[in-house]
Design a protein around this motif. Structure first.
Motif, mmCIF file in Angstrom:
data_model
loop_
_atom_site.group_PDB
_atom_site.id
_atom_site.type_symbol
_atom_site.label_atom_id
_atom_site.label_comp_id
_atom_site.label_asym_id
_atom_site.label_seq_id
_atom_site.Cartn_x
_atom_site.Cartn_y
_atom_site.Cartn_z
ATOM 1 N N LEU A 64 -8.510 13.559 -1.352
ATOM 2 C CA LEU A 64 -7.866 12.259 -1.567
ATOM 3 C C LEU A 64 -8.035 11.802 -3.007
ATOM 4 O O LEU A 64 -9.104 11.965 -3.606
ATOM 5 C CB LEU A 64 -8.531 11.232 -0.632
ATOM 6 C CG LEU A 64 -8.097 9.781 -0.773
ATOM 7 C CD1 LEU A 64 -6.674 9.580 -0.259
ATOM 8 C CD2 LEU A 64 -9.055 8.862 0.002
ATOM 9 N N GLU A 117 1.365 5.501 -0.221
ATOM 10 C CA GLU A 117 0.729 6.797 -0.009
ATOM 11 C C GLU A 117 1.675 7.890 -0.469
ATOM 12 O O GLU A 117 2.856 7.872 -0.112
ATOM 13 C CB GLU A 117 0.410 6.966 1.479
ATOM 14 C CG GLU A 117 -0.932 7.606 1.703
ATOM 15 C CD GLU A 117 -1.357 7.532 3.152
ATOM 16 O OE1 GLU A 117 -2.133 6.617 3.474
ATOM 17 O OE2 GLU A 117 -0.894 8.390 3.936
ATOM 18 N N THR A 164 -3.436 13.866 -0.918
ATOM 19 C CA THR A 164 -2.868 12.523 -0.759
ATOM 20 C C THR A 164 -3.296 11.654 -1.926
ATOM 21 O O THR A 164 -4.450 11.729 -2.373
ATOM 22 C CB THR A 164 -3.419 11.855 0.542
ATOM 23 O OG1 THR A 164 -3.175 12.732 1.639
ATOM 24 C CG2 THR A 164 -2.764 10.511 0.814
ATOM 25 N N ASN A 203 0.860 -1.180 0.000
ATOM 26 C CA ASN A 203 0.000 0.000 0.000
ATOM 27 C C ASN A 203 0.902 1.238 0.000
ATOM 28 O O ASN A 203 1.800 1.347 0.835
ATOM 29 C CB ASN A 203 -0.912 0.004 1.224
ATOM 30 C CG ASN A 203 -1.720 -1.277 1.297
ATOM 31 O OD1 ASN A 203 -1.960 -1.923 0.279
ATOM 32 N ND2 ASN A 203 -2.125 -1.670 2.499
ATOM 33 N N ARG A 211 -3.600 7.646 -2.556
ATOM 34 C CA ARG A 211 -3.536 6.379 -1.810
ATOM 35 C C ARG A 211 -3.734 5.235 -2.801
ATOM 36 O O ARG A 211 -4.738 5.217 -3.536
ATOM 37 C CB ARG A 211 -4.629 6.365 -0.745
ATOM 38 C CG ARG A 211 -4.420 5.360 0.338
ATOM 39 C CD ARG A 211 -5.356 5.628 1.509
ATOM 40 N NE ARG A 211 -4.941 6.776 2.309
ATOM 41 C CZ ARG A 211 -5.769 7.523 3.042
ATOM 42 N NH1 ARG A 211 -7.048 7.256 3.071
ATOM 43 N NH2 ARG A 211 -5.298 8.527 3.737
ATOM 44 N N ARG A 263 -7.871 8.153 -4.684
ATOM 45 C CA ARG A 263 -7.662 6.720 -4.441
ATOM 46 C C ARG A 263 -7.407 6.045 -5.784
ATOM 47 O O ARG A 263 -8.286 6.013 -6.636
ATOM 48 C CB ARG A 263 -8.877 6.081 -3.765
ATOM 49 C CG ARG A 263 -8.568 4.644 -3.316
ATOM 50 C CD ARG A 263 -9.796 3.877 -2.956
ATOM 51 N NE ARG A 263 -10.538 3.474 -4.135
ATOM 52 C CZ ARG A 263 -11.758 2.937 -4.094
ATOM 53 N NH1 ARG A 263 -12.377 2.784 -2.947
ATOM 54 N NH2 ARG A 263 -12.371 2.581 -5.216
ATOM 55 N N ASP A 279 2.348 11.947 -0.485
ATOM 56 C CA ASP A 279 2.003 13.278 0.022
ATOM 57 C C ASP A 279 2.059 14.229 -1.173
ATOM 58 O O ASP A 279 3.146 14.575 -1.651
ATOM 59 C CB ASP A 279 3.018 13.671 1.101
ATOM 60 C CG ASP A 279 2.751 15.071 1.643
ATOM 61 O OD1 ASP A 279 1.949 15.815 1.021
ATOM 62 O OD2 ASP A 279 3.362 15.437 2.663
#
Ligand code: ACO
Length: 406
Positions: free
Chosen positions: A235, A140, A264, A138, A266, A237, A142
Motif C-alpha cells: 500500500l 483509491e 494500491t 477518498n 490510497r 498511503r 489500483d
C-alpha cells in the motif's frame, strides 16, 4: 440541584496541562506513547486552554488554537477548537456548551471572526452554529498496472527529500500555494515535524516512515506518503500532494502508482475537484471510494467574516440570519458585495433569504451553494433568484479544502 451550573469555566494553567491531557485521553480512549504525549504537551503550552472545573476537579477541557485561515481572496484570523473532552461523569450537563460560550468570548476578544474544528461525531456541533465548510473525497488507485492518464506528465526529475530538510525546502512552497484554496491554514515547523513527518503515525497500521518526493528545482510539486510493502497488499498511503500544474500533478500520481511491491494508492480527503479525477484515463482504475465533510466552521462574527472575503460578482441582498447563540449576528442584514469589496450592515427592509448561521458558514467559503440549501429546505428564498445571485457573488474557482487536521 441544577447540575448545568455546577461548574466554572476558566483558563487551565500551564501547571495543569498534564491533567488536561489525562482528561482528553480518557474521553478519547487513547494511550499515546510518551513522545506523542510530549508533543501534545508542547502544543498545549502554546494554545489557549479552556477548562471547566467542578470545584478543583477539571471535568471539561478544550484547546483554543489561534491561526490564520485562508478564505476566498485572503486570510482571516481563526480560532481552532480541539482536544474537546468532558469527563464521563459530567457529560450532558452543559459543560461543552459552557466551553463553546467561552470560545466565542475569546474569539470576540481577539478579533477572530471564525472558529473551526474537526468533529469526532457529526451530530455534536451543528447546534453551536458550526457548518461543514470544506469537504473531500477518498480516492483509491489500483496500481497493479501503470497509471493510465489522458495528459502528458511533467518529465522533470523527481527526488526524495530527507524529512529533516522538508520544513525548509517544502515549507515555503506550501505557504506560497495554500491561499489558492480557502480552508487552509499555516503550518509551522513544529506542525511539520509533529503531524506530517513523525516517524510513526497513530493510524499507521504497519506503514513505514514518512517519505517526501519533490518534482523539479525550483519545486513544482511534492507528495508526502507512507508505504507498506508485500504482495498482493502493498500500500501507498498518500498524505498530501500539491502541484503547480496538471502535468506536475500527473508526474507525482504516476510516481506513487509505480512504487514496486505495492498494489494500491490510497488517498484520504482529496479535494473533490482534484484534477486527477478528470485526467485519469480509466476511472475503474482511479475510484472515489468515499467522501465526507472535513473542516467545520462557525461564523462567530458574521459581519467581519463576510467583509473579510472577496466576492466574484455584485450582489445586493437582505439576509435574515438565525443565530440562537450570538444575538449580534441575528436578524436582517444588507449584504452589498462587488468584486471591489463588501459591506454587511443591519437592515430594516424585507428579507430576500432566511438562513441559519450554520448554513451560512457552509456557503461562506463555497463548500455548499445557497441554491442547494434552498432546494434542501434549509434556506428560505423570499425573492426569486436571490439564492442564485448570492451564489454568483460567493463563487470561487477552486473548491475549499483542508489538509491540516488538529
Ligand atoms: C473538536 C473536537 O475536539 S471533537 C471531539 C469531541 N469529544 C469527544 O468526542 C470525546 C468524548 N465525548 C465528550 O467528551 C462529550 O460527550 C462531548 C464533548 C461530545 C459533549 O460534551 P457535553 O458536556 O456532554 O455536552 P453538553 O452537555 O454541553 O451538550 C449540549 C447539547 O449537545 C448534545 N450533545 C452533546 N454531545 C452529543 C453527542 N455526542 N451526540 C448527540 N448529542 C450530543 C447534548 O445532548 C445537549 O443537547 P441539549 O442542549 O438539547 O440538551
Amino acid at each position: 440541584m441544577d447540575h448545568r451550573s455546577a461548574f466554572e469555566v476558566r483558563e487551565v494553567p500551564e501547571s495543569q496541562i498534564d491533567r488536561a491531557l489525562d482528561l482528553a485521553y480518557l474521553a478519547f480512549h487513547e494511550k499515546p506513547p510518551d513522545d506523542r504525549r510530549k508533543q501534545h504537551h508542547e502544543q498545549l503550552r502554546e494554545s489557549g486552554r479552556i477548562g471547566a472545573y467542578d470545584g478543583d476537579s477539571l471535568v471539561g477541557f478544550a484547546e483554543a488554537l489561534p491561526f490564520d485561515l485562508s478564505v476566498p481572496g485572503g486570510e482571516l484570523p481563526c480560532m481552532g477548537l480541539s482536544f474537546v473532552a468532558v469527563a464521563p461523569t459530567h457529560r450532558r450537563r452543559g459543560v461543552l456548551s459552557g466551553m463553546i460560550a467561552d470560545l466565542h468570548r475569546r474569539c470576540a476578544a481577539e478579533g477572530r471572526p471564525i472558529a473551526a474544528l474537526w468533529a469526532s461525531e457529526d451530530i455534536i456541533y451543528g447546534r453551536f452554529g458550526f457548518g461543514a465548510a470544506t469537504d473531500g473525497v477518498n480516492v483509491e488507485i489500483d496500481s497493479r498496472t501503470p497509471l493510465r492518464l489522458r495528459i502528458d506528465a511533467d518529465d522533470r526529475p523527481l527526488r526524495l527529500v530527507d524529512p529533516a530538510d522538508v520544513p525548509a525546502l517544502i515549507g515555503p512552497y506550501y505557504e506560497a500555494t495554500r491561499t489558492a484554496r480557502a480552508g487552509r491554514f499555516e503550518r509551522t515547523e513544529t506542525r511539520w515535524r509533529n503531524e506530517w513527518l513523525a516517524a510513526t503515525d497513530e493510524d499507521d497500521g504497519g506503514l513505514g516512515p514518512p517519505r517526501v518526493v519533490a518534482l523539479g528545482d525550483p519545486i513544482a510539486g511534492y507528495a508526502v506518503y507512507r508505504t507498506k510493502g508485500g504482495d498482493p497488499h502493498g500500500l501507498v498511503r498518500l498524505d498530501e500532494l500539491e502541484a503547480d500544474t496538471p502535468a506536475a500533478a500527473a508526474a507525482l500520481w504516476r510516481y506513487l502508482a509505480s512504487i514496486d511491491l505495492t498494489a494500491t494508492v490510497r488517498a484520504w480527503g482529496r479535494p473533490s475537484d482534484d484534477p486527477l479525477l478528470l485526467f485519469a484515463a480509466d476511472r475503474d482504475q482511479v475510484r472515489v471510494v468515499g467522501g465526507a465533510p472535513l473542516l467545520r466552521v462557525r461564523l462567530v462574527d458574521v459581519r467581519a467574516a463576510m467583509e473579510g472575503r472577496s466576492w466574484a460578482a455584485a450582489a445586493d441582498l437582505v439576509l435574515d440570519v438565525r443565530d440562537g447563540l450570538r444575538p449580534e449576528n441575528a436578524g436582517r442584514h444588507r449584504l452589498t458585495a462587488t468584486p471591489e469589496g463588501c459591506t454587511y450592515r443591519p437592515a430594516d427592509g424585507p428579507a430576500d433569504l432566511t438562513v441559519d448561521v450554520r448554513d451560512l458558514a457552509s456557503c461562506h467559503m463555497g463548500c455548499v451553494t445557497a441554491g442547494a440549501l434552498v432546494r434542501a429546505g434549509l434556506i428560505g428564498e423570499h425573492t426569486p433568484g436571490a439564492a442564485a445571485a448570492l451564489d454568483a457573488a460567493l463563487r470561487t474557482d477552486l473548491r475549499p479544502h483542508t489538509v491540516e487536521t488538529f
